[in-house]
Design a protein around this motif. Structure first.
Motif, mmCIF file in Angstrom:
data_model
loop_
_atom_site.group_PDB
_atom_site.id
_atom_site.type_symbol
_atom_site.label_atom_id
_atom_site.label_comp_id
_atom_site.label_asym_id
_atom_site.label_seq_id
_atom_site.Cartn_x
_atom_site.Cartn_y
_atom_site.Cartn_z
ATOM 1 N N LEU A 69 0.826 -1.205 0.000
ATOM 2 C CA LEU A 69 0.000 0.000 0.000
ATOM 3 C C LEU A 69 0.861 1.256 0.000
ATOM 4 O O LEU A 69 0.599 2.206 -0.743
ATOM 5 N N ALA A 70 1.897 1.267 0.845
ATOM 6 C CA ALA A 70 2.780 2.435 0.906
ATOM 7 C C ALA A 70 3.487 2.645 -0.432
ATOM 8 O O ALA A 70 3.598 3.780 -0.913
ATOM 9 N N SER A 71 3.938 1.568 -1.061
ATOM 10 C CA SER A 71 4.600 1.671 -2.365
ATOM 11 C C SER A 71 3.659 2.239 -3.413
ATOM 12 O O SER A 71 4.039 3.099 -4.209
ATOM 13 N N ALA A 72 2.430 1.747 -3.421
ATOM 14 C CA ALA A 72 1.443 2.236 -4.387
ATOM 15 C C ALA A 72 1.143 3.715 -4.155
ATOM 16 O O ALA A 72 0.986 4.485 -5.107
ATOM 17 N N MET A 73 1.102 4.120 -2.899
ATOM 18 C CA MET A 73 0.808 5.518 -2.589
ATOM 19 C C MET A 73 1.978 6.430 -2.959
ATOM 20 O O MET A 73 1.766 7.561 -3.384
ATOM 21 N N VAL A 74 3.190 5.931 -2.809
ATOM 22 C CA VAL A 74 4.367 6.723 -3.195
ATOM 23 C C VAL A 74 4.359 6.960 -4.704
ATOM 24 O O VAL A 74 4.735 8.035 -5.169
ATOM 25 N N ASP A 75 3.935 5.962 -5.462
ATOM 26 C CA ASP A 75 3.900 6.076 -6.919
ATOM 27 C C ASP A 75 2.661 6.809 -7.430
ATOM 28 O O ASP A 75 2.585 7.117 -8.611
ATOM 29 N N PRO A 114 -0.710 9.782 -6.647
ATOM 30 C CA PRO A 114 -0.818 11.222 -6.392
ATOM 31 C C PRO A 114 -0.228 11.581 -5.024
ATOM 32 O O PRO A 114 -0.165 10.736 -4.127
ATOM 33 N N ALA A 115 0.185 12.823 -4.879
ATOM 34 C CA ALA A 115 0.783 13.294 -3.631
ATOM 35 C C ALA A 115 -0.189 13.119 -2.461
ATOM 36 O O ALA A 115 -1.401 13.322 -2.597
ATOM 37 N N LEU A 116 0.360 12.701 -1.324
ATOM 38 C CA LEU A 116 -0.433 12.517 -0.109
ATOM 39 C C LEU A 116 -0.381 13.777 0.741
ATOM 40 O O LEU A 116 0.607 14.509 0.701
ATOM 41 N N SER A 117 -1.410 13.978 1.526
ATOM 42 C CA SER A 117 -1.356 15.055 2.503
ATOM 43 C C SER A 117 -0.412 14.623 3.624
ATOM 44 O O SER A 117 -0.075 13.438 3.754
ATOM 45 N N ALA A 118 0.008 15.564 4.449
ATOM 46 C CA ALA A 118 0.901 15.233 5.560
ATOM 47 C C ALA A 118 0.242 14.234 6.507
ATOM 48 O O ALA A 118 0.895 13.297 6.977
ATOM 49 N N ASP A 119 -1.046 14.410 6.778
ATOM 50 C CA ASP A 119 -1.753 13.481 7.669
ATOM 51 C C ASP A 119 -1.817 12.072 7.083
ATOM 52 O O ASP A 119 -1.622 11.085 7.785
ATOM 53 N N GLU A 120 -2.096 11.970 5.781
ATOM 54 C CA GLU A 120 -2.142 10.664 5.121
ATOM 55 C C GLU A 120 -0.764 9.995 5.161
ATOM 56 O O GLU A 120 -0.654 8.816 5.483
ATOM 57 N N ALA A 121 0.265 10.765 4.837
ATOM 58 C CA ALA A 121 1.619 10.215 4.829
ATOM 59 C C ALA A 121 2.034 9.768 6.234
ATOM 60 O O ALA A 121 2.634 8.703 6.397
ATOM 61 N N ASN A 122 1.704 10.540 7.250
ATOM 62 C CA ASN A 122 2.037 10.170 8.625
ATOM 63 C C ASN A 122 1.315 8.899 9.051
ATOM 64 O O ASN A 122 1.882 8.051 9.739
ATOM 65 N N PHE A 123 0.052 8.758 8.663
ATOM 66 C CA PHE A 123 -0.705 7.560 9.007
ATOM 67 C C PHE A 123 -0.050 6.321 8.391
ATOM 68 O O PHE A 123 0.172 5.322 9.072
ATOM 69 N N ILE A 124 0.253 6.393 7.093
ATOM 70 C CA ILE A 124 0.854 5.255 6.403
ATOM 71 C C ILE A 124 2.231 4.951 6.974
ATOM 72 O O ILE A 124 2.567 3.792 7.234
ATOM 73 N N LEU A 125 3.034 5.984 7.197
ATOM 74 C CA LEU A 125 4.378 5.772 7.746
ATOM 75 C C LEU A 125 4.311 5.099 9.117
ATOM 76 O O LEU A 125 5.082 4.182 9.404
ATOM 77 N N ALA A 126 3.385 5.508 9.948
ATOM 78 C CA ALA A 126 3.247 4.894 11.277
ATOM 79 C C ALA A 126 2.912 3.408 11.165
ATOM 80 O O ALA A 126 3.452 2.582 11.909
#
Length: 80
Positions: free
Chosen positions: A16-22, A24-36
């Motif tokens: 999921l994280a790989s697909a999201m990196v490839d 559209p750009a994520l918001s900071a909140d979305e990126a923080n959720f996935i990173l956690a």
């Protein structure tokens, strides 16, 4: 959590994280959720990986790697 479930969960979050990196750009909140979630999964799977290598120099983990790549490929082709 069983070892299999831990590996499946980590593979899913990685994919999921790989697909999201490839995608559209994520918001900071979305990126923080996935990173956690990725960090949490990594913390659960690293001890399993260390144990697998210690017990068996050639663990059968390529099955999970191929599965994660297949899921990632399918997600990248999806339209929102």
């Amino acid at each position: 959590m069983s070892e299999r479930a831990t590996l499946e969960s980590a593979a899913t979050w990685y994919t999921l994280a790989s697909a999201m990196v490839d995608g559209p750009a994520l918001s900071a909140d979305e990126a923080n959720f996935i990173l956690a979630r990725v960090v949490e999964s990594l913390g659960e799977v690293l001890p399993l990986a260390a144990g697998a290598v210690a017990d068996n120099p050639a663990p059968d983990l390529p099955v999970f790697v191929r599965s994660a790549r297949d899921i990632g490929s399918a997600l990248r082709d999806m339209k929102p």
